[in-house]
Scaffold this motif. Structure first.
Motif, PDB file in Angstrom:
ATOM      1  N   ASP A 154       0.842  -1.144   0.056  1.00  0.00           N
ATOM      2  CA  ASP A 154       0.046  -0.174  -0.022  1.00  0.00           C
ATOM      3  C   ASP A 154       0.841   1.214   0.111  1.00  0.00           C
ATOM      4  OD1 ASP A 154      -2.473  -1.175  -0.065  1.00  0.00           O
ATOM      5  OD2 ASP A 154      -2.874  -1.657   2.038  1.00  0.00           O
ATOM      6  N   ALA A 155       1.803   1.227   0.574  1.00  0.00           N
ATOM      7  CA  ALA A 155       2.935   2.390   0.876  1.00  0.00           C
ATOM      8  C   ALA A 155       3.436   2.544  -0.811  1.00  0.00           C
ATOM      9  CB  ALA A 155       3.903   2.133   1.458  1.00  0.00           C
ATOM     10  N   LEU A 156       3.760   1.764  -1.446  1.00  0.00           N
ATOM     11  CA  LEU A 156       4.302   1.440  -2.897  1.00  0.00           C
ATOM     12  C   LEU A 156       3.296   1.954  -3.641  1.00  0.00           C
ATOM     13  CD1 LEU A 156       6.141  -1.919  -3.192  1.00  0.00           C
ATOM     14  CD2 LEU A 156       7.192   0.344  -2.495  1.00  0.00           C
ATOM     15  N   LYS A 157       2.018   1.490  -3.522  1.00  0.00           N
ATOM     16  CA  LYS A 157       0.963   1.966  -4.544  1.00  0.00           C
ATOM     17  C   LYS A 157       0.588   3.531  -4.311  1.00  0.00           C
ATOM     18  CE  LYS A 157      -3.746   0.656  -4.903  1.00  0.00           C
ATOM     19  NZ  LYS A 157      -3.892   0.462  -6.536  1.00  0.00           N
ATOM     20  N   ASP A 158       0.564   4.094  -2.928  1.00  0.00           N
ATOM     21  CA  ASP A 158       0.236   5.130  -2.545  1.00  0.00           C
ATOM     22  C   ASP A 158       1.390   6.391  -3.064  1.00  0.00           C
ATOM     23  OD1 ASP A 158      -2.154   4.567  -1.372  1.00  0.00           O
ATOM     24  OD2 ASP A 158      -1.324   4.502   0.766  1.00  0.00           O
ATOM     25  N   ASN A 159       2.470   5.649  -3.241  1.00  0.00           N
ATOM     26  CA  ASN A 159       3.583   6.868  -3.418  1.00  0.00           C
ATOM     27  C   ASN A 159       3.854   6.673  -5.164  1.00  0.00           C
ATOM     28  OD1 ASN A 159       4.272   8.434  -1.114  1.00  0.00           O
ATOM     29  ND2 ASN A 159       4.195   6.306  -0.326  1.00  0.00           N
ATOM     30  N   HIS A 160       3.101   5.868  -5.616  1.00  0.00           N
ATOM     31  CA  HIS A 160       3.478   5.626  -6.970  1.00  0.00           C
ATOM     32  C   HIS A 160       4.550   5.163  -7.671  1.00  0.00           C
ATOM     33  CE1 HIS A 160      -0.539   8.101  -7.428  1.00  0.00           C
ATOM     34  NE2 HIS A 160       0.233   9.146  -6.567  1.00  0.00           N
ATOM     35  N   SER A 161       5.146   4.076  -6.653  1.00  0.00           N
ATOM     36  CA  SER A 161       6.344   3.422  -7.015  1.00  0.00           C
ATOM     37  C   SER A 161       6.012   2.520  -8.352  1.00  0.00           C
ATOM     38  CB  SER A 161       6.683   2.571  -5.888  1.00  0.00           C
ATOM     39  OG  SER A 161       7.660   1.540  -6.232  1.00  0.00           O
ATOM     40  N   SER A 162       7.213   2.606  -9.094  1.00  0.00           N
ATOM     41  CA  SER A 162       7.028   1.879 -10.542  1.00  0.00           C
ATOM     42  C   SER A 162       7.526   0.119 -10.121  1.00  0.00           C
ATOM     43  CB  SER A 162       7.938   2.427 -11.638  1.00  0.00           C
ATOM     44  OG  SER A 162       9.305   2.461 -11.109  1.00  0.00           O
ATOM     45  N   LEU A 163       7.576   0.024  -8.775  1.00  0.00           N
ATOM     46  CA  LEU A 163       7.923  -1.497  -8.465  1.00  0.00           C
ATOM     47  C   LEU A 163       6.730  -2.345  -8.776  1.00  0.00           C
ATOM     48  CD1 LEU A 163      10.246  -0.970  -5.422  1.00  0.00           C
ATOM     49  CD2 LEU A 163      11.038  -1.645  -7.616  1.00  0.00           C
ATOM     50  N   VAL A 164       6.792  -3.542  -9.305  1.00  0.00           N
ATOM     51  CA  VAL A 164       5.624  -4.587  -9.249  1.00  0.00           C
ATOM     52  C   VAL A 164       5.490  -5.133  -8.070  1.00  0.00           C
ATOM     53  CG1 VAL A 164       4.937  -6.316 -10.672  1.00  0.00           C
ATOM     54  CG2 VAL A 164       6.093  -4.441 -12.091  1.00  0.00           C
ATOM     55  N   TYR A 165       4.496  -5.309  -7.493  1.00  0.00           N
ATOM     56  CA  TYR A 165       4.579  -6.113  -6.267  1.00  0.00           C
ATOM     57  C   TYR A 165       3.517  -7.342  -6.220  1.00  0.00           C
ATOM     58  CZ  TYR A 165       0.013  -3.712  -6.004  1.00  0.00           C
ATOM     59  OH  TYR A 165      -1.443  -3.214  -5.976  1.00  0.00           O
ATOM     60  N   THR A 166       3.691  -7.926  -4.993  1.00  0.00           N
ATOM     61  CA  THR A 166       2.893  -9.388  -4.916  1.00  0.00           C
ATOM     62  C   THR A 166       2.193  -8.986  -3.397  1.00  0.00           C
ATOM     63  OG1 THR A 166       4.665 -10.277  -4.161  1.00  0.00           O
ATOM     64  CG2 THR A 166       4.405 -10.657  -6.401  1.00  0.00           C
ATOM     65  N   ILE A 167       1.235  -9.798  -3.329  1.00  0.00           N
ATOM     66  CA  ILE A 167       0.445  -9.758  -2.192  1.00  0.00           C
ATOM     67  C   ILE A 167       0.169 -11.142  -1.480  1.00  0.00           C
ATOM     68  CG2 ILE A 167      -1.934  -9.289  -0.891  1.00  0.00           C
ATOM     69  CD1 ILE A 167      -1.981  -6.795  -2.969  1.00  0.00           C
ATOM     70  N   ILE A 168       0.440 -11.353  -0.395  1.00  0.00           N
ATOM     71  CA  ILE A 168       0.095 -12.559   0.354  1.00  0.00           C
ATOM     72  C   ILE A 168      -1.130 -12.661   1.306  1.00  0.00           C
ATOM     73  CG2 ILE A 168       1.835 -12.106   2.160  1.00  0.00           C
ATOM     74  CD1 ILE A 168       2.045 -15.294   1.943  1.00  0.00           C
ATOM     75  N   VAL A 169      -2.064 -13.492   1.205  1.00  0.00           N
ATOM     76  CA  VAL A 169      -3.073 -13.641   2.068  1.00  0.00           C
ATOM     77  C   VAL A 169      -3.180 -15.099   2.487  1.00  0.00           C
ATOM     78  CG1 VAL A 169      -4.627 -12.144   0.825  1.00  0.00           C
ATOM     79  CG2 VAL A 169      -4.578 -14.537  -0.147  1.00  0.00           C
ATOM     80  N   ASN A 170      -3.875 -14.963   3.805  1.00  0.00           N
ATOM     81  CA  ASN A 170      -3.612 -16.106   4.922  1.00  0.00           C
ATOM     82  C   ASN A 170      -4.657 -16.874   5.392  1.00  0.00           C
ATOM     83  OD1 ASN A 170      -0.397 -15.829   4.959  1.00  0.00           O
ATOM     84  ND2 ASN A 170      -0.907 -14.007   5.493  1.00  0.00           N
ATOM     85  N   PRO A 171      -5.676 -17.374   4.281  1.00  0.00           N
ATOM     86  CA  PRO A 171      -6.812 -17.875   4.862  1.00  0.00           C
ATOM     87  C   PRO A 171      -6.676 -19.089   5.869  1.00  0.00           C
ATOM     88  CG  PRO A 171      -6.363 -18.577   2.635  1.00  0.00           C
ATOM     89  CD  PRO A 171      -5.523 -17.381   2.853  1.00  0.00           C
ATOM     90  N   MET A 172      -5.694 -20.034   5.484  1.00  0.00           N
ATOM     91  CA  MET A 172      -5.600 -21.260   6.566  1.00  0.00           C
ATOM     92  C   MET A 172      -4.832 -20.683   7.592  1.00  0.00           C
ATOM     93  SD  MET A 172      -6.072 -24.381   7.182  1.00  0.00           S
ATOM     94  CE  MET A 172      -6.475 -25.054   5.436  1.00  0.00           C
ATOM     95  N   GLY A 173      -3.689 -19.868   7.632  1.00  0.00           N
ATOM     96  CA  GLY A 173      -3.328 -19.295   8.610  1.00  0.00           C
ATOM     97  C   GLY A 173      -4.026 -18.773   9.794  1.00  0.00           C
ATOM     98  N   SER A 174      -4.960 -17.919   9.082  1.00  0.00           N
ATOM     99  CA  SER A 174      -6.038 -17.075   9.994  1.00  0.00           C
ATOM    100  C   SER A 174      -6.937 -18.032  10.756  1.00  0.00           C
ATOM    101  CB  SER A 174      -6.943 -16.282   9.233  1.00  0.00           C
ATOM    102  OG  SER A 174      -6.089 -15.267   8.556  1.00  0.00           O
ATOM    103  N   TYR A 175      -7.275 -19.299   9.969  1.00  0.00           N
ATOM    104  CA  TYR A 175      -8.192 -20.179  10.443  1.00  0.00           C
ATOM    105  C   TYR A 175      -7.395 -21.143  11.601  1.00  0.00           C
ATOM    106  CZ  TYR A 175     -10.770 -24.366  10.921  1.00  0.00           C
ATOM    107  OH  TYR A 175     -11.733 -25.397  11.518  1.00  0.00           O
ATOM    108  N   LYS A 176      -6.082 -21.458  11.265  1.00  0.00           N
ATOM    109  CA  LYS A 176      -5.363 -21.948  12.570  1.00  0.00           C
ATOM    110  C   LYS A 176      -5.222 -21.336  13.661  1.00  0.00           C
ATOM    111  CE  LYS A 176      -1.034 -21.768  12.918  1.00  0.00           C
ATOM    112  NZ  LYS A 176       0.721 -21.650  12.537  1.00  0.00           N
TER     113      LYS A 176
END
Length: 469
Positions: A154-176
């Protein structure tokens, strides 16, 4: 002119290949000392292939696209988002404009949270926004074009960085985390990832709610062209004997037990017992078990965001999923790119990487790997990466590893782990991330210049190397 015999003609045709092999064999590559960690007394010498000692010359840096893709004269079809394409014998990511792309990233690209790291960030940058701007420039200057998991996207996105980013979500980690509360915060038996009996609770209907909840916030990234894609969870325990574990350890009224029992009876008959289980049964159940997870997370993800790539669940166990054909076969049905955390090998093994691609028919990305320098002043007792004497040696390790990845023709990127060193005084982290030199900057945001110099050299020649290795 005398006509060459068939044997002579064959030798003549093979001469360029033989010469190249000879040049590689004769090249004087570097030697680097390494040991598993600071407590080990066993130093070994490893060969490191580096750019300056390759048996061919490299040209100037290629021109790159807006996203860091290779700006060739005849690009692929651009769809407005990242996608995958195989051309001839090589897999590529394709950037939104249609240019072939290899993702060169740094994981956990965010300021550390320890007292020292927080204080240092404010003293040097004044705000997270300015940190994002300046440190994005640091990555770009050194030939990186993106970020890996657990980064402050979000900091990259908000500051218009040209770096291509990835996102991790944790459905099983949250359930555990919630599942653990049913057992007063401690399981009777758990593996190193903390899962009860080393089982992932894919059959629990409660898990489905966590999948939906994890995916819902992703809708805000749906149209972002700088997003490469998503991971779900990290290093889940896909055990080879998962069928046995479900039947041996779980209570008979648990969903996992009932699903495994029903599966076995459908396969082997009503009277089948644990003693009847064969290795073929185990493999077939592994496919069913893993696919149950895949179906749930991919279905929910694509409903929220059909535009971006699914990068998988970050495999890491060499003797479990990384050598299991059925896991990769299932992965190939659902993942666009297979993510792998790669440790305890000086360099990736070509035969092993070839198997990943043969089994899955998909490319892969290395999402964690690193070495620790003993000149950093840190204890370097924890973590899975090698210890080497200096920051320059870390850079040589990086170059050697990248060269082997590019040889595979199925690797479409890598993420160095990690951006910032561990702070030994931050006891809130897990022990494996507590006292080691994993970063490209230290806890006071001072870059490791010798490391970055070596990284930069090869990062700026990656596209050219795909044509020469």
């Amino acid at each position: 002119m005398k006509k060459l015999s068939l044997k002579a003609r064959a030798l003549f045709m093979a001469l360029p290949c033989l010469m190249a092999t000879s040049l590689w064999a004769q090249s004087s590559f570097r030697s680097v000392q390494a040991r598993p960690n600071a407590d080990s007394t066993e130093w070994k010498t490893y060969t490191a292939k580096t750019l300056d000692r390759l048996p061919f010359q490299l040209d100037k840096d290629p021109e790159v696209s807006l996203y860091g893709g290779w700006k060739i004269d005849q690009p692929f079809n651009g769809t407005g988002f990242f996608r995958v394409e195989k051309k001839a014998d090589r897999f590529w990511l394709v950037d939104p404009e249609g240019y072939p792309y290899i993702h060169r990233g740094v994981a956990v690209f965010r300021p550390g949270r320890s007292a020292l790291q927080s204080k240092s960030m404010l003293e040097k940058y004044g705000s997270k926004d300015l940190w994002a701007i300046k440190e994005s420039e640091l990555l770009l200057e050194n030939g990186f074009n993106g970020t890996g998991a657990w980064s402050d996207h979000d900091a990259l996105k908000d500051n218009h960085s040209s770096l291509v980013y990835t996102i991790i979500v944790n459905p099983m980690g949250s359930y555990k985390a919630d599942h653990l509360k049913r057992f007063n915060g401690k399981y009777e038996m758990a593996g190193w990832q903390g899962y009860r009996y080393d089982l992932v609770m894919v059959f629990d209907p409660e898990f489905d709610q966590y999948v939906e909840k994890s995916m819902a916030p992703l809708v805000k990234y749906k149209e972002d062209k700088y997003l490469l894609g998503y991971y779900t969870d990290n290093e889940l325990p896909w055990k080879n004997d998962a069928l046995d574990r479900h039947l041996k350890y779980l209570k008979h009224d648990e969903h996992g037990y009932k699903a495994a029992r029903k599966w076995l009876e459908n396969r082997r008959g009503k009277n089948a017992s644990d003693k009847d289980i064969t290795d073929d049964d185990r493999q077939a159940f592994n496919a069913f078990y893993f696919e149950t997870y895949m179906k749930k997370v991919v279905s929910a993800l694509k409903k929220v965001d059909p535009n971006h790539l699914y990068l998988g669940c970050r495999f890491n166990q060499e003797k479990e999923e990384l050598s299991n054909p059925v896991i990769f076969q299932v992965a190939g049905k659902y993942m666009d790119v297979i993510s792998i955390n790669h440790y305890r090998k000086w360099e990736p093994v070509q035969e092993i990487m070839a198997n990943w691609t043969k089994w899955s028919q998909k490319p892969f990305i290395i999402t964690e790997w690193y070495t620790k320098g003993e000149d950093s002043g840190l204890p370097n007792r924890t973590g899975a990466g090698w210890n080497v004497p200096t920051q320059r040696d870390r850079g040589y390790f990086y170059q050697n590893f990248v060269i082997e990845l590019l040889k595979s023709k199925a690797c479409v990127g890598w993420h160095w782990f990690t951006y910032q060193d561990n702070d030994p005084k931050d006891l809130s982290t897990d022990p494996s991330n507590r006292d080691s030199n994993k970063g490209i900057v230290n806890s006071e945001f001072v870059p490791y210049t010798p490391l970055l110099e070596e990284m930069k050299k090869i990062n700026w020649h990656v596209y050219e190397l795909t044509q020469k290795l």
